[in-house]
Design an enzyme around this catalytic site. Sequence first.
Site, PDB file in Angstrom:
ATOM      1  N   ASP A  13       0.759  -1.388   0.103  1.00 26.72           N
ATOM      2  CA  ASP A  13       0.081  -0.024   0.048  1.00 26.72           C
ATOM      3  C   ASP A  13       0.947   1.291  -0.121  1.00 26.72           C
ATOM      4  O   ASP A  13       0.431   2.288   0.588  1.00 26.72           O
ATOM      5  CB  ASP A  13      -1.045   0.118   1.200  1.00 26.72           C
ATOM      6  CG  ASP A  13      -1.791  -1.338   1.280  1.00 26.72           C
ATOM      7  OD1 ASP A  13      -2.200  -1.658  -0.003  1.00 26.72           O
ATOM      8  OD2 ASP A  13      -2.159  -1.864   2.586  1.00 26.72           O
ATOM      9  N   LYS A  16       1.844   1.803  -5.004  1.00 27.94           N
ATOM     10  CA  LYS A  16       2.000   1.408  -6.352  1.00 27.94           C
ATOM     11  C   LYS A  16       1.366   1.719  -7.571  1.00 27.94           C
ATOM     12  O   LYS A  16       1.480   1.991  -8.688  1.00 27.94           O
ATOM     13  CB  LYS A  16       2.340  -0.017  -6.216  1.00 27.94           C
ATOM     14  CG  LYS A  16       3.234  -0.557  -5.125  1.00 27.94           C
ATOM     15  CD  LYS A  16       3.353  -1.918  -4.797  1.00 27.94           C
ATOM     16  CE  LYS A  16       2.245  -2.604  -4.436  1.00 27.94           C
ATOM     17  NZ  LYS A  16       1.952  -2.072  -2.824  1.00 27.94           N
ATOM     18  N   GLY A  40      -4.513  -4.502  -3.589  1.00 28.93           N
ATOM     19  CA  GLY A  40      -5.500  -3.330  -4.080  1.00 28.93           C
ATOM     20  C   GLY A  40      -4.905  -2.133  -4.376  1.00 28.93           C
ATOM     21  O   GLY A  40      -4.091  -1.570  -3.490  1.00 28.93           O
ATOM     22  N   HIS A  41      -4.876  -1.703  -5.581  1.00 27.66           N
ATOM     23  CA  HIS A  41      -4.095  -0.708  -6.139  1.00 27.66           C
ATOM     24  C   HIS A  41      -5.141   0.374  -6.394  1.00 27.66           C
ATOM     25  O   HIS A  41      -5.980   0.328  -7.479  1.00 27.66           O
ATOM     26  CB  HIS A  41      -3.224  -1.124  -7.311  1.00 27.66           C
ATOM     27  CG  HIS A  41      -2.257  -2.162  -6.772  1.00 27.66           C
ATOM     28  ND1 HIS A  41      -1.521  -2.919  -7.821  1.00 27.66           N
ATOM     29  CD2 HIS A  41      -1.643  -2.733  -5.933  1.00 27.66           C
ATOM     30  CE1 HIS A  41      -0.690  -3.885  -7.444  1.00 27.66           C
ATOM     31  NE2 HIS A  41      -0.878  -3.793  -5.912  1.00 27.66           N
ATOM     32  N   GLN A 223       1.694  -6.418  -3.255  1.00 25.07           N
ATOM     33  CA  GLN A 223       2.032  -6.492  -1.901  1.00 25.07           C
ATOM     34  C   GLN A 223       3.453  -5.547  -1.789  1.00 25.07           C
ATOM     35  O   GLN A 223       3.584  -4.792  -2.440  1.00 25.07           O
ATOM     36  CB  GLN A 223       2.555  -7.917  -1.180  1.00 25.07           C
ATOM     37  CG  GLN A 223       1.194  -8.824  -1.098  1.00 25.07           C
ATOM     38  CD  GLN A 223       0.353  -8.991  -2.518  1.00 25.07           C
ATOM     39  OE1 GLN A 223       1.203  -9.699  -3.366  1.00 25.07           O
ATOM     40  NE2 GLN A 223      -0.594  -8.829  -2.641  1.00 25.07           N
TER      41      GLN A 223
HETATM   42  P1  GDP Z   1      -0.750   0.251  -3.586  1.00 25.65           P
HETATM   43  O1  GDP Z   1      -1.434  -1.071  -3.144  1.00 25.65           O
HETATM   44  O2  GDP Z   1       0.571   0.297  -3.313  1.00 25.65           O
HETATM   45  O3  GDP Z   1      -1.285   0.561  -4.895  1.00 25.65           O
HETATM   46  O4  GDP Z   1      -1.485   1.284  -2.546  1.00 25.65           O
HETATM   47  P2  GDP Z   1      -3.074   1.583  -1.950  1.00 25.65           P
HETATM   48  O5  GDP Z   1      -3.804   2.067  -3.235  1.00 25.65           O
HETATM   49  O6  GDP Z   1      -3.606   0.270  -1.333  1.00 25.65           O
HETATM   50  O7  GDP Z   1      -2.861   2.689  -1.003  1.00 25.65           O
HETATM   51  C1  GDP Z   1      -2.230   3.684  -1.378  1.00 25.65           C
HETATM   52  C2  GDP Z   1      -3.305   4.899  -1.076  1.00 25.65           C
HETATM   53  O8  GDP Z   1      -2.543   6.160  -1.039  1.00 25.65           O
HETATM   54  C3  GDP Z   1      -4.353   5.083  -1.936  1.00 25.65           C
HETATM   55  O9  GDP Z   1      -5.537   5.517  -1.408  1.00 25.65           O
HETATM   56  C4  GDP Z   1      -4.014   6.384  -3.052  1.00 25.65           C
HETATM   57  O10 GDP Z   1      -4.855   7.068  -3.517  1.00 25.65           O
HETATM   58  C5  GDP Z   1      -3.174   6.995  -1.956  1.00 25.65           C
HETATM   59  N1  GDP Z   1      -1.916   7.932  -2.327  1.00 25.65           N
HETATM   60  C6  GDP Z   1      -1.183   7.619  -3.224  1.00 25.65           C
HETATM   61  N2  GDP Z   1      -0.238   8.594  -3.386  1.00 25.65           N
HETATM   62  C7  GDP Z   1      -0.445   9.429  -2.517  1.00 25.65           C
HETATM   63  C8  GDP Z   1      -0.034  10.769  -2.261  1.00 25.65           C
HETATM   64  O11 GDP Z   1       0.959  10.998  -2.703  1.00 25.65           O
HETATM   65  N3  GDP Z   1      -0.588  11.421  -1.323  1.00 25.65           N
HETATM   66  C9  GDP Z   1      -1.657  11.045  -0.846  1.00 25.65           C
HETATM   67  N4  GDP Z   1      -2.221  11.670   0.170  1.00 25.65           N
HETATM   68  N5  GDP Z   1      -2.381   9.886  -1.134  1.00 25.65           N
HETATM   69  C10 GDP Z   1      -1.729   9.058  -2.049  1.00 25.65           C
HETATM   70  P1  IMO Z   2      -1.026  -4.501  -2.144  1.00 26.10           P
HETATM   71  O1  IMO Z   2      -0.763  -4.886  -3.466  1.00 26.10           O
HETATM   72  C1  IMO Z   2      -1.036  -4.698   2.145  1.00 26.10           C
HETATM   73  C2  IMO Z   2      -1.012  -8.825   3.776  1.00 26.10           C
HETATM   74  C3  IMO Z   2      -2.195  -9.207   4.289  1.00 26.10           C
HETATM   75  C4  IMO Z   2      -1.561 -10.120   5.374  1.00 26.10           C
HETATM   76  C5  IMO Z   2      -0.727 -10.841   4.568  1.00 26.10           C
HETATM   77  C6  IMO Z   2      -0.954 -12.151   4.019  1.00 26.10           C
HETATM   78  O2  IMO Z   2      -2.362  -3.505  -2.269  1.00 26.10           O
HETATM   79  O3  IMO Z   2       0.037  -3.570  -1.489  1.00 26.10           O
HETATM   80  P2  IMO Z   2      -2.570 -12.955   1.946  1.00 26.10           P
HETATM   81  O4  IMO Z   2      -4.055 -12.682   1.708  1.00 26.10           O
HETATM   82  O5  IMO Z   2      -1.760 -12.220   0.760  1.00 26.10           O
HETATM   83  O6  IMO Z   2      -2.161 -14.581   2.280  1.00 26.10           O
HETATM   84  O7  IMO Z   2      -2.252 -12.139   3.334  1.00 26.10           O
HETATM   85  O8  IMO Z   2      -0.249 -10.021   3.555  1.00 26.10           O
HETATM   86  N1  IMO Z   2      -1.307  -8.304   2.335  1.00 26.10           N
HETATM   87  C7  IMO Z   2      -1.252  -7.086   2.087  1.00 26.10           C
HETATM   88  N2  IMO Z   2      -0.983  -6.199   2.792  1.00 26.10           N
HETATM   89  N3  IMO Z   2      -1.185  -4.705   0.961  1.00 26.10           N
HETATM   90  C8  IMO Z   2      -1.359  -5.627   0.070  1.00 26.10           C
HETATM   91  O9  IMO Z   2      -1.385  -5.758  -1.391  1.00 26.10           O
HETATM   92  C9  IMO Z   2      -1.449  -6.897   0.715  1.00 26.10           C
HETATM   93  N4  IMO Z   2      -1.625  -8.142   0.049  1.00 26.10           N
HETATM   94  C10 IMO Z   2      -1.546  -9.055   1.112  1.00 26.10           C
HETATM   95  O10 IMO Z   2      -2.925  -8.398   5.120  1.00 26.10           O
HETATM   96  O11 IMO Z   2      -1.038  -9.598   6.428  1.00 26.10           O
HETATM   97 MG    MG Z   3      -2.968  -1.813  -1.719  1.00 21.51          MG
END
Ligand code: GDP
Ligand code: IMO
Ligand code: MG
Length: 444
Positions: A13, A16, A40-41, A223
Amino acid sequence: MANIVILGSQWGDEGKGKIVDLLTPAFGAVARYQGGHNAGHTVYIHGRKVVLHLIPSGILHPGTLCLIGNGVVIDPKAFLDELEALKAVVDIRDEWIAVSRTAHLILPYHGLLERAEEAALGEKKIGTTCRGIGPAYEDKIGRRGIRAGDLLDPVILREKIFANTAAKNEIAVLRGLTPLDPEKIFADYSGYAARMTPYIKDVSRLLHDTMRAGRPVLFEGAQGVLLDIDHGTYPFVTSSNSTAGGVCTGLGIGPSAIDAVLGVTKAYTTRVGSGPFPTELFDETGRLLAKRGDEFGATTGRPRRCGWFDAVAVGYACRINGIAKLAVTKPDVLDGLPEIKVCTSYLYKGTPLRDFPVEPWILERVTPIYETVPGWKTPVHGLNNFEALPSEFKDYLRFLEDRVEAEAVIISTGVEREDTLFRDERLAGLIDLNVVRCAVRGGA
Ligand code: GDP
Ligand code: IMO
Ligand code: MG
């Protein structure tokens, strides 16, 4: 231009999805190499939020080849549902998407058994996403998995589903669960097979052809590095190689095809699920980061644990992945804080540790040693010009770069594509920023 891996340098998170979506116009293909719909991207386009799980985050740019490699585990229903939802948002043609015929499938017994295993672990649970990811990889390594290519042959598919369901039902009964009906699974998966057939292809071949045609490829990690099955905080990890090594095995390319690894790094740290987290904050600051950063899981909605930036952990991530360049995200969440802490070393039993210890029983007992730097007085939120950044923020960036031994090349200051600044001189020859900027301006 270069073929680049984009991966998360923390526990996931990091942002990416935003970075991959932003850079996609400069690439011919975006390829996922591991994980599944546990990811979850999140991508924002002019206020509209799109969350991608299984489909590469390049899909919002029509014409980009979006590839799902053999290292990914696929829940066919999740894939088809996601694709259908995306088609309502963006133009998608079948030939822009490919699923490797050797990618393993997630079946209903995987989620069923995972939920039971997690419940049986009680307080020691991993805190997985319960999407069946781990059990599907177990079957892959156990040499009994069902692959996307098996969907193309009803006789083989039926045979494999019946054999696997019978074996899993024995375990289900022992755990007091209702056995699953293989006939129903076969009927459901036959339906998915009919809809997935156009996408099941030789992804390695498509990648090679793209690169041979001179179009660069972006490899998208899911991840984070610290959730890698080998190099993460085992057992509190996911079941695949999220590290750069996973790119080769998860897509069928050689290491010489990779030109650079870009680590996406949040300006603080978050983690979802169980496991050690040395810089976790349980105080008002932790709650502030969670609130301002909107730190809730993009897949499960669970609140993310929050803490200060951990340079020991990110330095380790840079070392084991060959990350020389960083995309720093979410510094705007730190706007207005009078001072900011960065963990630069750990003490374990009174002794400083040189390296990040992956063993949870050590990590749980380390004392993070912080260095405090001044916060910045004017907000960075939404800025997209390096010169406009407050000097304290530039100092903070230099401090992080020095501690993790990698240079920041992209700085994200908000959720939108426009909220980004590039260090052009540091990306020269790697990414065609003219194309990226043009797409951002054009809203492509
Ligand atoms: P990922 O799994 O690495 O793609 O990240 P996620 O989407 O799960 O979580 C990142 C969160 O941060 C999302 O809600 C994005 O919209 C938000 N985000 C990304 N870059 C920025 C930033 O520079 N500033 C802020 N405030 N939010 C951001
Ligand atoms: P993105 O791509 C954050 C974590 C779960 C748990 C562990 C194992 O959005 O960064 P799993 O279901 O993969 O066997 O769970 O990994 N986990 C993540 N944490 N972001 C993710 O994906 C994750 N995908 C799995 O919370 O701790
Ligand atoms: Mg994510």
